[in-house]
Design a protein around this motif. Structure first.
Motif, PDB file in Angstrom:
ATOM      1  N   TYR A 143     -12.708  22.404 -17.782  1.00 44.96           N
ATOM      2  CA  TYR A 143     -13.907  23.023 -17.241  1.00 44.96           C
ATOM      3  C   TYR A 143     -14.266  22.476 -15.861  1.00 44.96           C
ATOM      4  CZ  TYR A 143     -14.151  24.034 -22.216  1.00 44.96           C
ATOM      5  OH  TYR A 143     -13.853  24.431 -23.486  1.00 44.96           O
ATOM      6  N   GLY A 144     -13.352  21.669 -15.260  1.00 43.21           N
ATOM      7  CA  GLY A 144     -13.617  21.100 -13.944  1.00 43.21           C
ATOM      8  C   GLY A 144     -14.758  20.104 -13.955  1.00 43.21           C
ATOM      9  N   MET A 145     -14.843  19.324 -15.053  1.00 46.09           N
ATOM     10  CA  MET A 145     -15.951  18.385 -15.208  1.00 46.09           C
ATOM     11  C   MET A 145     -15.404  17.014 -15.576  1.00 46.09           C
ATOM     12  SD  MET A 145     -18.332  20.991 -17.488  1.00 46.09           S
ATOM     13  CE  MET A 145     -19.767  19.928 -17.583  1.00 46.09           C
ATOM     14  N   THR A 146     -16.291  16.032 -15.666  1.00 47.41           N
ATOM     15  CA  THR A 146     -15.940  14.705 -16.173  1.00 47.41           C
ATOM     16  C   THR A 146     -16.342  14.636 -17.644  1.00 47.41           C
ATOM     17  OG1 THR A 146     -18.086  13.736 -15.623  1.00 47.41           O
ATOM     18  CG2 THR A 146     -16.381  13.719 -13.902  1.00 47.41           C
ATOM     19  N   PRO A 147     -15.777  13.691 -18.410  1.00 50.54           N
ATOM     20  CA  PRO A 147     -16.176  13.568 -19.820  1.00 50.54           C
ATOM     21  C   PRO A 147     -17.673  13.329 -19.971  1.00 50.54           C
ATOM     22  CG  PRO A 147     -14.142  12.363 -19.438  1.00 50.54           C
ATOM     23  CD  PRO A 147     -14.627  12.806 -18.090  1.00 50.54           C
ATOM     24  N   GLU A 148     -18.275  12.580 -19.037  1.00 54.41           N
ATOM     25  CA  GLU A 148     -19.711  12.297 -19.120  1.00 54.41           C
ATOM     26  C   GLU A 148     -20.531  13.575 -18.936  1.00 54.41           C
ATOM     27  OE1 GLU A 148     -17.431   8.800 -18.487  1.00 54.41           O
ATOM     28  OE2 GLU A 148     -17.538  10.620 -17.233  1.00 54.41           O
ATOM     29  N   GLN A 149     -20.025  14.487 -18.100  1.00 54.50           N
ATOM     30  CA  GLN A 149     -20.743  15.748 -17.891  1.00 54.50           C
ATOM     31  C   GLN A 149     -20.616  16.676 -19.096  1.00 54.50           C
ATOM     32  OE1 GLN A 149     -18.668  16.804 -14.271  1.00 54.50           O
ATOM     33  NE2 GLN A 149     -20.482  16.388 -13.006  1.00 54.50           N
ATOM     34  N   VAL A 150     -19.492  16.561 -19.819  1.00 53.16           N
ATOM     35  CA  VAL A 150     -19.272  17.428 -20.978  1.00 53.16           C
ATOM     36  C   VAL A 150     -20.169  17.012 -22.146  1.00 53.16           C
ATOM     37  CG1 VAL A 150     -17.593  18.126 -22.726  1.00 53.16           C
ATOM     38  CG2 VAL A 150     -16.934  18.054 -20.316  1.00 53.16           C
ATOM     39  N   VAL A 151     -20.330  15.692 -22.334  1.00 50.36           N
ATOM     40  CA  VAL A 151     -21.117  15.194 -23.463  1.00 50.36           C
ATOM     41  C   VAL A 151     -22.548  15.737 -23.378  1.00 50.36           C
ATOM     42  CG1 VAL A 151     -22.113  13.137 -24.520  1.00 50.36           C
ATOM     43  CG2 VAL A 151     -19.719  13.140 -23.772  1.00 50.36           C
TER      44      VAL A 151
END
Length: 392
Positions: A143-151
């Motif tokens: 999704y073009g994100m970081t794991p922290e942004q997904v959480v």
């Protein structure tokens, strides 16, 4: 017994049923003196062991004399006369130990985080509302994100297709409600429009709070899916081509049948034409005349011979008049075929006469050296008929 206890470097003691000190080693006396020093939590554990609730217990508690935290171990034992006693072992607890444990735990978590981030497959945990509780780097990159942004983001926030997101959430709830794992194949359209297929294992996990969540492991099988779709397209194309080939074969078969039918008609017409070009005419009782018209090729000669022999056999023909009046040319092959017809007639016991030889044909036959001395030759068919009628 005390000498044995003194040999142990950590505090050891034996308490009676009233928690009075019966024995203690030097380490105990150095740490706590000569009196019981149990804090309330440790004392409760000692009484539970003495009462028989448990044979062995361990608790963490301080001491009444103000010494640092201790790890107390209580073990029930008894003298020979049956008096219940409790054996006590005290181990000093370093105040920094919990802190070190927390640091070790944090290091283990970071190590685990690094490990799952190295995995090329998607690893994540979601709650009942399909919100991400944990996600590795591979999933975040989708999704073009970081794991922290997904959480804390929801599946509906990340997946453009509402239908696909609802399908993911439905399976998540099913795994959580039934507490049964599931293995499924899922399709997801990414934000950039790419379509990916995943083989996903979903398994329920119960957190310490009692909340049930779903842990997922997804392997991208898009290449395999595309290969299967290409194979299916190829199979469909082959089936289409095979059907077209069958139709073409059927059409060719029908055309061949039609050509065979037309050829049979042509051959029949050809035979009729051949028959008309050399008709067998009954000119008198037991006598037939055959006017030869056109070239005497091999096919025509064979057909004429066949028809003549059949007429001799079935119509009781005794004499055959072969009229060459319409034959304007003669070569060796024609002469040989003519001689062959006469011999075949003779073999069936009939006579043959050749009439109407033109001057040019006679000259050719002479120049070719064709011997007709053994054959009956007459000027006209009428002469031959008269001859055969008077000699029959």
């Amino acid at each position: 017994m005390r000498a044995d206890l003194d040999a142990f470097p950590e505090p050891l003691a034996v308490l009676d049923a009233t928690l009075q000190l019966r024995e203690a080693n030097a380490a105990w006396r150095d740490a706590f003196g000569a009196a019981p020093v149990l804090a309330p939590q440790a004392e409760a554990a000692a009484r539970a062991v003495l009462g028989g609730a448990q044979r062995r217990m361990e608790v963490d508690a301080g001491a009444e004399n103000g010494s640092g935290p201790q790890r107390w171990t209580f073990l029930r034992c008894a003298r020979a006369e049956g008096e219940p006693l409790v054996f006590v072992h005290a181990r000093a607890q370093d105040g920094a130990a919990p802190r070190r444990r927390e640091e070790e735990l944090a290091e283990e978590v970071e190590l685990l985080r690094s490990f799952i981030d190295l995995a090329p497959s998607l690893m994540f945990i979601k709650d009942r509302r399909s919100r991400f509780v944990m996600a590795n780097s591979a999933l975040a990159a989708c999704y073009g994100m970081t794991p922290e942004q997904v959480v804390h983001a929801s599946q509906h926030d990340l997946t453009p297709s509402a239908e696909e997101a609802a399908g993911f959430a439905s399976v998540d709830r099913q795994v959580i409600d039934t507490r049964q794992p599931a293995v499924i194949e899922e399709k997801e359209t990414r934000p950039n429009g790419e379509v990916h297929w995943y083989e996903t294992v979903k398994k329920p996990i119960v957190r310490s709070s009692g909340e049930v969540q779903v842990a997922c492991f997804s392997v991208d099988v898009s290449e395999r899916q595309r290969a299967q779709e290409a194979l299916q397209r190829s199979a469909h194309e082959l089936q289409t081509m095979a059907a077209a080939a069958r139709r073409e074969a059927d059409e060719k078969s029908a055309l061949a049948a039609e050509l065979d039918r037309r050829l049979a008609v042509i051959q029949a017409q050809h035979r009729q034409i051949l028959a008309l070009s050399a008709p067998i005419l009954e000119v008198a009782d037991g006598i037939v005349g055959v006017p030869l018209i056109g070239a005497m090729d091999e096919e025509r000669t064979a057909m004429l011979t066949e028809r003549l022999l059949d007429a001799i056999a079935t119509r009781h023909v005794r004499s055959v008049v072969l009229d060459l009046s319409a034959l304007e040319a003669m070569d060796t092959r024609t002469a040989d075929r003519l001689v062959g017809i006469v011999r075949a007639i003779a073999l069936l016991g009939a006579r043959a006469a050749i009439t109407g030889i033109q001057p040019a044909v006679a000259q050719t036959m002479t120049s070719l050296g064709i011997d007709l001395s053994s054959m009956v030759t007459m000027r006209t068919p009428k002469d031959a008929i008269r001859l055969f009628s008077t000699t029959s």
